[in-house]
Scaffold this motif. Structure first.
Motif, PDB file in Angstrom:
ATOM      1  N   GLU A  75       3.038  -0.305   9.437  1.00 52.91           N
ATOM      2  CA  GLU A  75       1.228  -0.238   8.951  1.00 52.91           C
ATOM      3  C   GLU A  75       1.002  -1.052   7.230  1.00 52.91           C
ATOM      4  O   GLU A  75      -0.053  -2.543   7.570  1.00 52.91           O
ATOM      5  CB  GLU A  75       0.241   1.267   7.719  1.00 52.91           C
ATOM      6  N   ASN A  76       2.230  -0.890   6.858  1.00 51.10           N
ATOM      7  CA  ASN A  76       2.119  -2.467   5.231  1.00 51.10           C
ATOM      8  C   ASN A  76       3.079  -3.543   6.208  1.00 51.10           C
ATOM      9  O   ASN A  76       2.271  -4.959   5.826  1.00 51.10           O
ATOM     10  CB  ASN A  76       3.331  -1.947   4.268  1.00 51.10           C
ATOM     11  N   LEU A  99       0.975  -0.930   0.121  1.00 51.11           N
ATOM     12  CA  LEU A  99      -0.100  -0.025   0.093  1.00 51.11           C
ATOM     13  C   LEU A  99       1.219   0.881   0.318  1.00 51.11           C
ATOM     14  O   LEU A  99       1.072   1.491   0.833  1.00 51.11           O
ATOM     15  CB  LEU A  99      -0.998  -0.132   1.575  1.00 51.11           C
ATOM     16  N   PRO A 100       0.863   1.718  -0.996  1.00 50.50           N
ATOM     17  CA  PRO A 100       2.293   2.832  -1.148  1.00 50.50           C
ATOM     18  C   PRO A 100       2.323   4.168  -0.289  1.00 50.50           C
ATOM     19  O   PRO A 100       3.248   4.310  -0.241  1.00 50.50           O
ATOM     20  CB  PRO A 100       2.099   3.066  -2.957  1.00 50.50           C
ATOM     21  N   PRO A 157      15.550   3.401   7.494  1.00 54.81           N
ATOM     22  CA  PRO A 157      14.636   2.656   9.157  1.00 54.81           C
ATOM     23  C   PRO A 157      13.899   3.806   9.613  1.00 54.81           C
ATOM     24  O   PRO A 157      14.122   4.194  10.753  1.00 54.81           O
ATOM     25  CB  PRO A 157      15.904   2.454   9.425  1.00 54.81           C
ATOM     26  N   LEU A 158      12.785   3.824   8.595  1.00 55.70           N
ATOM     27  CA  LEU A 158      12.067   4.834   9.531  1.00 55.70           C
ATOM     28  C   LEU A 158      10.245   5.009   9.342  1.00 55.70           C
ATOM     29  O   LEU A 158       9.662   4.431   8.404  1.00 55.70           O
ATOM     30  CB  LEU A 158      12.539   6.291   8.729  1.00 55.70           C
ATOM     31  N   PRO A 159      10.453   3.828  10.669  1.00 50.02           N
ATOM     32  CA  PRO A 159       8.784   3.205  10.422  1.00 50.02           C
ATOM     33  C   PRO A 159       7.230   3.946   9.880  1.00 50.02           C
ATOM     34  O   PRO A 159       6.358   3.192   9.554  1.00 50.02           O
ATOM     35  CB  PRO A 159       8.511   2.625  12.483  1.00 50.02           C
ATOM     36  N   ARG A 189       5.009   0.125  15.851  1.00 51.46           N
ATOM     37  CA  ARG A 189       6.311   0.388  15.864  1.00 51.46           C
ATOM     38  C   ARG A 189       7.331  -0.576  16.116  1.00 51.46           C
ATOM     39  O   ARG A 189       8.603  -0.799  15.761  1.00 51.46           O
ATOM     40  CB  ARG A 189       6.608   2.067  16.505  1.00 51.46           C
ATOM     41  N   ILE A 190       6.911  -0.809  17.105  1.00 52.53           N
ATOM     42  CA  ILE A 190       7.432  -1.973  18.105  1.00 52.53           C
ATOM     43  C   ILE A 190       7.701  -2.991  16.808  1.00 52.53           C
ATOM     44  O   ILE A 190       9.678  -3.699  16.721  1.00 52.53           O
ATOM     45  CB  ILE A 190       7.387  -2.513  18.761  1.00 52.53           C
ATOM     46  N   GLN A 191       7.096  -3.499  16.450  1.00 51.72           N
ATOM     47  CA  GLN A 191       7.192  -4.852  15.360  1.00 51.72           C
ATOM     48  C   GLN A 191       8.441  -3.821  13.863  1.00 51.72           C
ATOM     49  O   GLN A 191       8.653  -5.316  13.528  1.00 51.72           O
ATOM     50  CB  GLN A 191       5.687  -5.693  14.987  1.00 51.72           C
TER      51      GLN A 191
END
Length: 499
Positions: free
Chosen positions: A355-356, A348-349, A392-394, A377-379
């Protein structure tokens, strides 16, 4: 030609930042008329970001873009196109139900005057589209719906659409990623023809053998910096591999596969374009399906993953029958699908990395039935570290990532969901040498932990030494089951019907 001669377009001192991450730092690059400039770098090195700067999709935080020696500000892709810069993206962007002519001309459809009005002229459209295809040295019916074309011809149609605006610069992002060897050489001949016509070409690829036979010069990006630019005559395959692999050590972290083993069995499975076929993918096995375009290899994989409805046969996942409930039932049974067309079928771009990743099993990041941003965010951070997703940015939208990093996000999704079976369509397309080796190591670890892996690839040479078994398809049939130690020549003989 000297690399210092005047350029058609150039960028100088380009910086691009995403939050606290420097995607590009002081990058400079010149593109010259009639020359093919290859751009190489590991996934996350900044190649996709640099393409977006050239194409006007993003504005740099610092630096200068010059066209014909004049500094310009490209604020949109339309503005870049008007300035003579065209892009063919890695993911296909055609309208499959429209004709070749409609796709090639798009917003430039010719018209004729009828009284006080101007109406679209299909005759002129066919003629102009045909002329563009002839310029590329190919014969494709302008009236044919794109959906009926082989994948190589679709990519050539994309190139024809790009040159319809008569660009001075053509940017090609992994153009051969989905092509078999025959289709690759056909497209490369098109690129050479355009260069001979005076077009400046920026060619982004991870296939190093293409670079040495195609490019005039090679530029290397590493961690957002332009580290070197060399004439291709000064390079060989060993040097290219050394430049790409420098400073990168593949991760050996586990892939979070479920323990306990898995299996995927198909008995006399059939669908339109695939005759009744039986396969057994056991726990710990990596089974590669291969063949020419339209051979049926991809069809069977999609049926196994629930993405294509079967007309006959049975499928068992871990001994339990899989009904014809499509992807939701297959996902619930533990069957993951990482599709070839990541942008259309996978990601989902405009949603975040976090979320993806969570989409595969949202309950795992929920608390009392409500999504937990903290757990999300932890996952995400766990899988960003595990798979080395860059930047590396959630919270970064997945559309901002390179194709290879989007692939990693999709893999993270199914690892997070605890899938026991992975169906991977061209899993290393768009990956550089080091990232390819890293992805293969992860698939091997997944299998070693008891998972089952199905790989679909049109170019089995990409995976020699990885699969435990190879299934060769031709004309909708599984024609040969070979051991993973089979040679490329042996596989290809069966694929084309010589054995």
């Amino acid at each position: 030609m000297s690399l210092e001669q005047s350029a058609v377009v150039e960028v100088e001192g380009i910086d691009v930042r995403f939050g606290t991450v420097d995607a590009l730092r002081g990058v400079s690059l010149r593109l010259h008329a009639g020359r093919i400039q290859a751009l190489l770098g590991q996934n996350g090195a900044g190649k996709s970001t640099l393409i977006r700067v050239f194409s006007g999709a993003i504005a740099p935080d610092a630096g200068t873009v010059r066209i014909g020696g004049t500094a310009v500000e490209l604020r949109s892709p339309a503005q870049a196109q008007a300035a003579g810069i065209a892009v063919v993206h890695q993911e296909g962007q055609l309208f499959p139900d429209l004709s070749v002519a409609d796709n090639v001309l798009a917003a430039r459809s010719p018209s004729r005057r009828v009284g006080p009005l101007r109406v679209r002229s299909r005759r002129l459209a066919r003629r102009r589209a045909g002329a563009l295809l002839t310029r590329l040295g190919v014969t494709i019916d302008p009236d044919s719906p794109v959906v009926r074309l082989p994948i190589t011809e679709r990519k050539i149609v994309e190139v024809a659409r790009a040159i319809a605006s008569d660009p001075r610069v053509l940017i090609l992002d992994e153009p051969t990623a989905v092509l078999d060897p025959f289709g690759t050489e056909r497209l490369l001949s098109v690129v050479r023809r355009l260069s001979d016509d005076g077009v400046a070409v920026l060619y982004v690829t991870h296939k190093l053998d293409e670079v040495l036979g195609l490019a005039d010069s090679v530029a290397f990006l590493r961690e957002g910096r332009m580290i070197e630019r060399r004439d291709s005559s000064e390079l060989d395959l060993g040097k290219l591999v050394e430049m790409l692999s420098h400073g990168h050590a593949g991760s050996t972290a586990p892939t979070d596969a479920r323990s306990g083993g898995s299996s995927l069995t198909a008995d006399e499975v059939a669908t339109d374009g695939l005759t009744p076929t039986s396969v057994d993918v056991r726990s710990g096995q990596i089974f590669a399906f291969t063949g020419m375009v339209g051979s049926g290899a991809g069809l069977l994989a999609r049926v196994l993953a629930g993405a294509r409805t079967r007309s006959a046969g049975t499928i068992l996942v871990n001994g339990r029958p899989l009904r014809r409930g499509g992807r939701p039932e297959a996902v619930a049974a533990g069957v993951a699908l990482v599709p070839e067309d990541r942008r259309s079928d996978g990601i989902l771009p405009h949603r975040s990395i976090a979320e993806n990743i969570a989409i595969g099993a949202p309950a795992r990041v929920a608390r009392w039935g409500v999504l937990s941003r903290r757990r999300l965010r932890i996952q995400a951070r766990h899988y960003i570290d595990l798979l080395d997703i860059r930047p590396p940015l959630p919270d970064l939208p997945v559309a901002s990532l390179s194709g290879g990093n989007q692939q990693k996000v999709l893999l993270a999704r199914w690892l997070a969901a605890g899938s026991t079976v992975l169906v991977m369509e061209e899993p290393t397309h768009g990956l550089d040498v080091s990232a390819k080796a890293d992805m293969e190591a992860r698939l091997q670890r997944f299998a070693a932990d008891g998972g089952s892996v199905v790989i679909v690839s049109l170019d089995i040479a990409e995976y020699l030494g990885l699969p435990t078994d190879v299934g060769v398809f031709r004309n909708g049939r599984l024609v040969k089951h070979l051991p993973g130690t089979a040679s490329q020549a042996e596989v290809q003989r069966h694929a084309v019907g010589l054995s």
